[in-house]
Write a protein that holds these residues in place. Structure first.
Motif, PDB file in Angstrom:
ATOM      1  N   LEU A 175      -0.315  -1.816  -4.739  1.00 44.30           N
ATOM      2  CA  LEU A 175      -0.272  -0.585  -3.946  1.00 44.30           C
ATOM      3  C   LEU A 175       1.123  -0.466  -3.349  1.00 44.30           C
ATOM      4  O   LEU A 175       1.591  -1.372  -2.655  1.00 44.30           O
ATOM      5  N   VAL A 176       1.797   0.647  -3.654  1.00 41.80           N
ATOM      6  CA  VAL A 176       3.134   0.891  -3.108  1.00 41.80           C
ATOM      7  C   VAL A 176       3.160   2.246  -2.420  1.00 41.80           C
ATOM      8  O   VAL A 176       2.363   3.140  -2.730  1.00 41.80           O
ATOM      9  N   SER A 177       4.072   2.387  -1.471  1.00 46.17           N
ATOM     10  CA  SER A 177       4.296   3.680  -0.811  1.00 46.17           C
ATOM     11  C   SER A 177       5.712   4.139  -1.112  1.00 46.17           C
ATOM     12  O   SER A 177       6.544   3.375  -1.619  1.00 46.17           O
ATOM     13  N   ASN A 178       5.982   5.388  -0.775  1.00 43.68           N
ATOM     14  CA  ASN A 178       7.365   5.847  -0.923  1.00 43.68           C
ATOM     15  C   ASN A 178       8.220   5.216   0.176  1.00 43.68           C
ATOM     16  O   ASN A 178       7.698   4.772   1.204  1.00 43.68           O
ATOM     17  N   PRO A 179       9.513   5.129  -0.021  1.00 40.99           N
ATOM     18  CA  PRO A 179      10.366   4.352   0.883  1.00 40.99           C
ATOM     19  C   PRO A 179      10.541   4.943   2.275  1.00 40.99           C
ATOM     20  O   PRO A 179      11.065   4.262   3.166  1.00 40.99           O
ATOM     21  N   THR A 180      10.106   6.187   2.503  1.00 39.14           N
ATOM     22  CA  THR A 180      10.288   6.798   3.827  1.00 39.14           C
ATOM     23  C   THR A 180       9.175   6.429   4.798  1.00 39.14           C
ATOM     24  O   THR A 180       9.315   6.659   6.001  1.00 39.14           O
ATOM     25  N   LEU A 181       8.069   5.862   4.293  1.00 38.57           N
ATOM     26  CA  LEU A 181       6.929   5.543   5.149  1.00 38.57           C
ATOM     27  C   LEU A 181       7.123   4.186   5.807  1.00 38.57           C
ATOM     28  O   LEU A 181       7.780   3.302   5.268  1.00 38.57           O
ATOM     29  N   SER A 182       6.494   4.019   6.959  1.00 45.75           N
ATOM     30  CA  SER A 182       6.736   2.815   7.763  1.00 45.75           C
ATOM     31  C   SER A 182       5.650   1.758   7.634  1.00 45.75           C
ATOM     32  O   SER A 182       5.703   0.734   8.316  1.00 45.75           O
ATOM     33  N   PHE A 183       4.667   1.958   6.768  1.00 47.61           N
ATOM     34  CA  PHE A 183       3.579   0.993   6.639  1.00 47.61           C
ATOM     35  C   PHE A 183       4.103  -0.369   6.190  1.00 47.61           C
ATOM     36  O   PHE A 183       4.847  -0.471   5.219  1.00 47.61           O
ATOM     37  N   LYS A 184       3.674  -1.402   6.918  1.00 48.58           N
ATOM     38  CA  LYS A 184       4.084  -2.767   6.574  1.00 48.58           C
ATOM     39  C   LYS A 184       3.018  -3.511   5.784  1.00 48.58           C
ATOM     40  O   LYS A 184       3.315  -4.498   5.114  1.00 48.58           O
ATOM     41  N   ASN A 185       1.755  -3.067   5.891  1.00 48.06           N
ATOM     42  CA  ASN A 185       0.658  -3.745   5.198  1.00 48.06           C
ATOM     43  C   ASN A 185      -0.507  -2.780   5.035  1.00 48.06           C
ATOM     44  O   ASN A 185      -0.475  -1.643   5.550  1.00 48.06           O
ATOM     45  N   VAL A 186      -1.540  -3.234   4.364  1.00 50.50           N
ATOM     46  CA  VAL A 186      -2.669  -2.359   4.067  1.00 50.50           C
ATOM     47  C   VAL A 186      -3.478  -2.019   5.317  1.00 50.50           C
ATOM     48  O   VAL A 186      -4.098  -0.952   5.400  1.00 50.50           O
ATOM     49  N   ASP A 187      -3.488  -2.898   6.302  1.00 46.84           N
ATOM     50  CA  ASP A 187      -4.207  -2.606   7.550  1.00 46.84           C
ATOM     51  C   ASP A 187      -3.640  -1.366   8.219  1.00 46.84           C
ATOM     52  O   ASP A 187      -4.390  -0.526   8.752  1.00 46.84           O
ATOM     53  N   GLU A 188      -2.320  -1.224   8.190  1.00 47.19           N
ATOM     54  CA  GLU A 188      -1.689  -0.049   8.802  1.00 47.19           C
ATOM     55  C   GLU A 188      -2.012   1.218   8.005  1.00 47.19           C
ATOM     56  O   GLU A 188      -2.211   2.288   8.582  1.00 47.19           O
ATOM     57  N   VAL A 189      -2.078   1.100   6.683  1.00 51.12           N
ATOM     58  CA  VAL A 189      -2.441   2.257   5.853  1.00 51.12           C
ATOM     59  C   VAL A 189      -3.858   2.709   6.178  1.00 51.12           C
ATOM     60  O   VAL A 189      -4.122   3.907   6.379  1.00 51.12           O
ATOM     61  N   ILE A 190      -4.781   1.764   6.267  1.00 48.86           N
ATOM     62  CA  ILE A 190      -6.187   2.101   6.536  1.00 48.86           C
ATOM     63  C   ILE A 190      -6.341   2.708   7.920  1.00 48.86           C
ATOM     64  O   ILE A 190      -7.037   3.719   8.106  1.00 48.86           O
ATOM     65  N   ALA A 191      -5.666   2.110   8.918  1.00 46.93           N
ATOM     66  CA  ALA A 191      -5.764   2.628  10.288  1.00 46.93           C
ATOM     67  C   ALA A 191      -5.227   4.056  10.372  1.00 46.93           C
ATOM     68  O   ALA A 191      -5.823   4.923  11.026  1.00 46.93           O
TER      69      ALA A 191
END
Length: 333
Positions: free
Chosen positions: A134-150
């Motif tokens: 799972l990857v995000s675009n480089p402008t997003l600040s998510f550090k891990n999947v927990d932050e994505v889910i939250a």
């Protein structure tokens, strides 16, 4: 007398040749396979992980088979357009299908237009096997999947977009399972293949995608154009030790997905022809080129297979993915 004898011999010779002339063309043809170039129709756009793996394998296939092996891209509809195109051609080994496992096996369950039976094809070897990440675009600040889910669970936030390459595709299946397990909902954005997804993730046109680690993915991560969130495997990858396995999250225990790219022969291809293609693909997986490729793009090691092992694997994968698609209520959509 001499003239009459000559005429008699000519008639006997002509009569004796008749059965051979009436024999079917496949019986008359004695040229061993392959006697002309082979086309591998690739079900996804040029530049994606599957395309790059198949083109790399084609170089060694050519060396083994003694004929040119040409990759011809025919993307769309999770690879089903290409699969049906190959199905309509001759089953003589000169037109093969290059595709990815999940897409090929699941598309007929999720798309009415994908009218083919995967189990009737013959797996003729692997080009590569990669875990999904799972990857995000480089402008997003998510550090891990927990932050994505939250973030995704907070109704005050804008919906996150999730790119995949169509209903029934590998990323579609992985993303559907992720959403079902975590209870989040993404805005799904379908593409024709991994290459345009790669472009739009790097360009921040979409937020997230599940993509195989093979092909250009690892290079995009190293260059900072993809931000890695988590690997869909049992453990962290040694080349990305700071990137968690998604299964480390309680909601995603045993969340393991990999994608294989391979070459398949259409139904009714002669066993001897399929075996010759498999021999060439086994030469690929054992080659220095394959080992070098795995070392730089994080693909898994592959062992050579017999025809029986290859078909048993395809049958097992088909049963497993059919079960997952039905459990996720994707089948029949």
């Amino acid at each position: 007398m001499t003239i009459q004898l000559s005429r008699r011999r000519l008639l006997q010779a002509a009569c004796g040749a008749a059965p051979a002339l009436l024999a079917p063309s496949w019986l008359r043809a004695q040229a061993p396979y392959p006697s002309k170039p082979i086309v591998v129709k690739v079900a996804f756009p040029a530049g994606g992980p599957a395309d790059e793996s198949i083109r790399a394998a084609a170089v060694v296939m050519k060396r083994s088979l003694g004929q040119n092996v040409i990759a011809d891209n025919l993307p769309g509809a999770s690879g089903s357009i290409c699969a049906m195109n190959v199905l309509r051609g001759a089953s003589d080994g000169y037109t093969l299908l290059g595709t990815t496992g999940i897409d090929f096996l699941v598309a007929p369950l999720t798309m009415a237009s994908a009218r083919y039976s995967p189990e009737k094809f013959r797996l003729a070897g692997f080009a590569g096997i990669s875990d999904f990440i799972l990857v995000s675009n480089p402008t997003l600040s998510f550090k891990n999947v927990d932050e994505v889910i939250a973030y995704a669970r907070n109704p005050k936030n804008r919906p996150l977009s999730l790119a995949h390459w169509g209903p029934g595709s590998g990323p579609h299946l992985v993303g559907a399972d992720f959403q079902a397990r975590t209870g989040v909902r993404f805005l799904e954005v379908p593409y024709k293949g991994a290459a345009p997804v790669t472009t739009d993730i790097a360009g921040a046109q979409v937020d997230l995608t599940f993509i195989p680690m093979g092909g250009p993915t690892y290079g995009m991560i190293k260059a900072g154009r993809f931000k890695p969130i988590g690997v869909a495997s049992k453990a962290r990858h040694p080349s990305l030790p700071d990137v968690p396995a998604l299964s480390e999250n309680k909601s995603l225990a045993d969340f393991e997905y990999s994608q294989w790219a391979g070459v398949l022969a259409p139904p009714d291809t002669p066993d001897a022809v399929t075996a010759r293609v498999l021999e060439a693909m086994n030469a690929w997986v054992a080659s220095p080129e394959s080992r070098a490729r795995r070392s730089v793009n994080l693909q898994r090691a592959i062992e050579p297979m017999t025809m029986a092992q290859a078909q048993a694997f395809l049958t097992s994968e088909h049963a497993k993915l059919t079960r997952i698609a039905k459990n996720l209520r994707l089948a029949g959509q």
